[in-house]
Structures are given as structure tokens and as C-alpha cells.
Design an enzyme around this catalytic site. Structure first.
Site, PDB file in Angstrom:
ATOM      1  N   LYS A   1       0.662  -1.165  -0.184  1.00 22.77           N
ATOM      2  CA  LYS A   1      -0.067  -0.035   0.077  1.00 22.77           C
ATOM      3  C   LYS A   1       0.888   1.259  -0.132  1.00 22.77           C
ATOM      4  CE  LYS A   1      -3.556  -2.456   2.470  1.00 22.77           C
ATOM      5  NZ  LYS A   1      -4.003  -2.854   3.860  1.00 22.77           N
TER       6      LYS A   1
ATOM      7  N   ASP B   1     -10.909   1.993   3.754  1.00 20.70           N
ATOM      8  CA  ASP B   1     -10.905   0.569   3.557  1.00 20.70           C
ATOM      9  C   ASP B   1     -12.324   0.354   3.554  1.00 20.70           C
ATOM     10  OD1 ASP B   1      -8.626  -0.927   3.231  1.00 20.70           O
ATOM     11  OD2 ASP B   1      -8.076  -0.922   5.330  1.00 20.70           O
TER      12      ASP B   1
ATOM     13  N   GLN C   1      -3.886  -1.691   9.592  1.00 19.76           N
ATOM     14  CA  GLN C   1      -3.839  -3.073   8.874  1.00 19.76           C
ATOM     15  C   GLN C   1      -4.479  -4.006   9.870  1.00 19.76           C
ATOM     16  OE1 GLN C   1      -2.393  -3.908   6.001  1.00 19.76           O
ATOM     17  NE2 GLN C   1      -3.352  -5.772   6.782  1.00 19.76           N
TER      18      GLN C   1
END
Ligand code: NAP
Length: 280
Positions: free
Chosen positions: A45, A112, A89
Site C-alpha cells: 500500500k 478501507d 492494518q
């Protein structure tokens, strides 16, 4: 075969163009602990963000970080005007309450698409930030001009990050959607009916060619580790003989996920500047 790699490259180019136009898009990744797989994902990412010209902050916190300290870090990122998107994460170490952490991300920066506010907006069929994987699948279906309106779509898997948002996106496009899961009886009866079949199960080759309708579009989200570094999908490759379209594993859905998270960062940046409604 649907070429996810080529399409992901196209999305990344679009993102880079948008970032250049906006002048600044800020992204922050937060990793707690030293899980090796999580490190790989964060690095992917970070690399994608930097290649797109974003200003990427890479926060790596020790495994023993307290919930209070992590919440404080998120609060600072929420308040920081130079940050458009925040990625925490997952999974987090066991002592941290994952739901509490997710809910502490400002929904407008939740690229996300995992905050209940964004999941709720998706459920209501309103524009919002959507998880990268199902968003990438939708983009693939659009790119290959797969008709969705009125189509029979079957999603196998009902996770919060793939199956459920996928089903909602298909529903928004007026597909007739069935969601299957581990308690579904006679899975084949459902999958054989699907004009669009999305497999997001996590079981190597659970969908055989005999479970696929002739001429169907089959999207394989599965990424199952085999011997060594080899990765297998949820769909048996022999399904290609029956299906009209199939995504390969690797090189299908996988590359699209990170690209779409980057596209979400651009959407979040545009929405925060009042240029568009809260993402699409
Ligand atoms: P997950 O949270 O483990 O969910 C799996 C789903 O499959 C659950 O809803 C489960 O049902 C269902 N399931 C399990 N066994 C089944 C069976 N025998 N028949 C029918 N349904 C069954 O997994 P996930 O996070 O959604 O991920 C699914 C797969 O996609 C994994 O291989 C993962 O690695 C991959 N993935 C790939 C990407 C990418 O970028 N390509 C991104 C995310 C995930 P219950 O709800 O009843 O347990």
C-alpha cells in the site's frame, strides 16, 4: 480470462492523474506489531501510494501498543488536515478491541470502507467508501461490460470485507442476489443458477466446473496458500471451459484491491474538499 493486472495498472494511472490534479492526497497506514504478512500488505500500500504521487505516512507501532495510545494516534490522524485516508492494518494484536479501533477512524477518512457508518451507507444504497476488493470486482465487471441489471448473481461468502459489500454492490446494480455461506445446503444448486458468480470463501477450488452455469462470469476472490509460495483460488481452473469469463488467481482480483484502495483515497480527498458527494 479477465486481466486484473492490466486493469489495476489502468486504475493506478487514473489515480495518479487525479492526485496530480488535486495537488495533494495524504494517506496514513497504521501497523501494530510485526506480523510478516501484514508487513507485506502495508509495504504494498505504501508503494502504491507513493507511485501515485500521494504523501504517504507509514506508522509502525510496537506490538504492545495500548488501546489508549492507538486511539490517540487515530484521533491525531483524524484531526490532521493533511491526511485524507487512514488504513489500519488488520488483524490487530489480541489485546486490542478491533471494533473499537475501526469505529475510531473518521468515516470520511476510512478508505478501507470498514467503519459501520460506511457499511451502513452501503446497506442503504447510498454513495460511500466501499472496501477495495468488492469495489475492484465491480470495476472489473463494468470494464468487461458484464450485464448486471436483472442478472442472477450469487456471492459465496458473507464476510464484512468481501461477501456482504459485494452482494450490496450487485444489489445496487439491480442484480438478483443470493448470498451463500458455510450453512448453505446444496451450494451447487445455487451456483449453477448464477449468471454472475463471485467466490469469496477461502477454500482451494471449492467451486468446480460442474458448479458453473455455461456462459457465466466467474470472479474468484480466493487467495489460498498452497505448497511454498503458490496461491490457489476458490474456483477450479477447469471452470474456464464452462464460463464465458473467469478471473485468474493470481493476477485477477488481487491486484485490483490495492488499486481500488488508492482510488478510495482520491475519492475521500475529493469529498473532503467538497468536490463530490462522499465517494462512489
Ligand atoms: P472469511 O472472512 O473467512 O469468510 C469466508 C466466507 O466463506 C464465510 O462467509 C463462510 O461462511 C464462507 N464459507 C466457508 N466455508 C464455506 C463452504 N464450505 N461453503 C460455502 N461458504 C463457505 O474470508 P474473506 O476475508 O471473505 O476472504 C475470502 C477469500 O478471499 C480468502 O481466500 C481470502 O484470502 C481472499 N481475499 C482475497 C482478497 C484479494 O485481494 N484478492 C481480499 C480479501 C480476501 P460463514 O459466514 O458461515 O462462516
Amino acid at each position: 480470462m479477465i486481466d486484473g493486472k492490466a486493469l489495476a495498472a489502468k486504475v493506478r494511472e487514473e489515480v495518479a492523474r487525479d492526485v496530480a490534479e488535486l495537488g495533494h492526497v495524504g494517506l496514513a497506514t497504521v501497523l501494530v506489531g510485526d506480523d510478516p504478512a501484514s508487513h507485506i500488505y502495508i509495504n504494498l500500500k505504501q508503494k502504491a501510494a507513493q507511485e501515485a504521487g500521494m504523501q504517504a505516512r507509514d506508522l509502525k507501532l510496537p506490538a504492545e501498543t495500548s488501546e489508549e495510545d492507538l486511539l490517540q494516534t487515530l484521533e491525531e490522524l483524524n484531526e490532521d488536515d493533511s491526511v485524507d485516508g487512514i488504513l489500519v492494518q488488520l488483524p490487530l494484536p489480541d489485546h486490542l478491541d478491533e471494533n473499537a479501533i475501526i469505529e475510531a477512524i473518521a468515516p470520511r477518512k476510512d478508505i478501507d470502507g470498514i467503519h459501520p457508518f460506511n457499511a451502513g451507507r452501503l446497506y442503504l444504497g447510498r454513495p460511500t467508501l466501499v472496501p477495495g476488493t468488492p469495489l475492484g470486482v465491480l470495476r472489473m465487471l463494468d470494464e468487461y461490460e458484464i450485464p448486471l441489471e436483472g442478472a442472477r448473481a450469487v456471492v459465496v461468502g458473507r464476510s464484512a470485507i468481501v461477501g456482504k459489500p459485494m452482494a450490496h454492490l450487485l444489489l445496487q446494480r439491480n442484480a438478483t442476489v443470493t448470498i451463500c455461506h458455510s450453512r448453505t445446503e446444496d451450494l451447487q444448486r445455487h451456483t449453477l443458477d448464477a449468471e454472475v458468480l463471485v467466490a469469496a470463501v477461502g477454500r482451494t477450488h471449492i467451486i468446480g466446473a460442474d458448479m458453473v452455469k455455461a456462459g457465466a462470469t466467474v470472479i474468484d476472490v480466493g487467495m489460498n496458500r498452497g505448497e511454498g509460495k503458490k496461491v490457489y483460488g476458490d474456483v477450479d481452473p477447469s471452470a474456464a471451459e464452462v464460463a464465458a469469463y473467469l478471473t485468474p488467481v493470481p493476477g485477477g482480483v488481487g491486484p485490483m484491491t490495492v488499486a481500488m484502495v488508492m482510488a478510495n483515497a482520491v475519492s475521500a480527498a475529493k469529498a473532503r474538499r467538497g468536490l463530490v458527494s462522499p465517494a462512489t
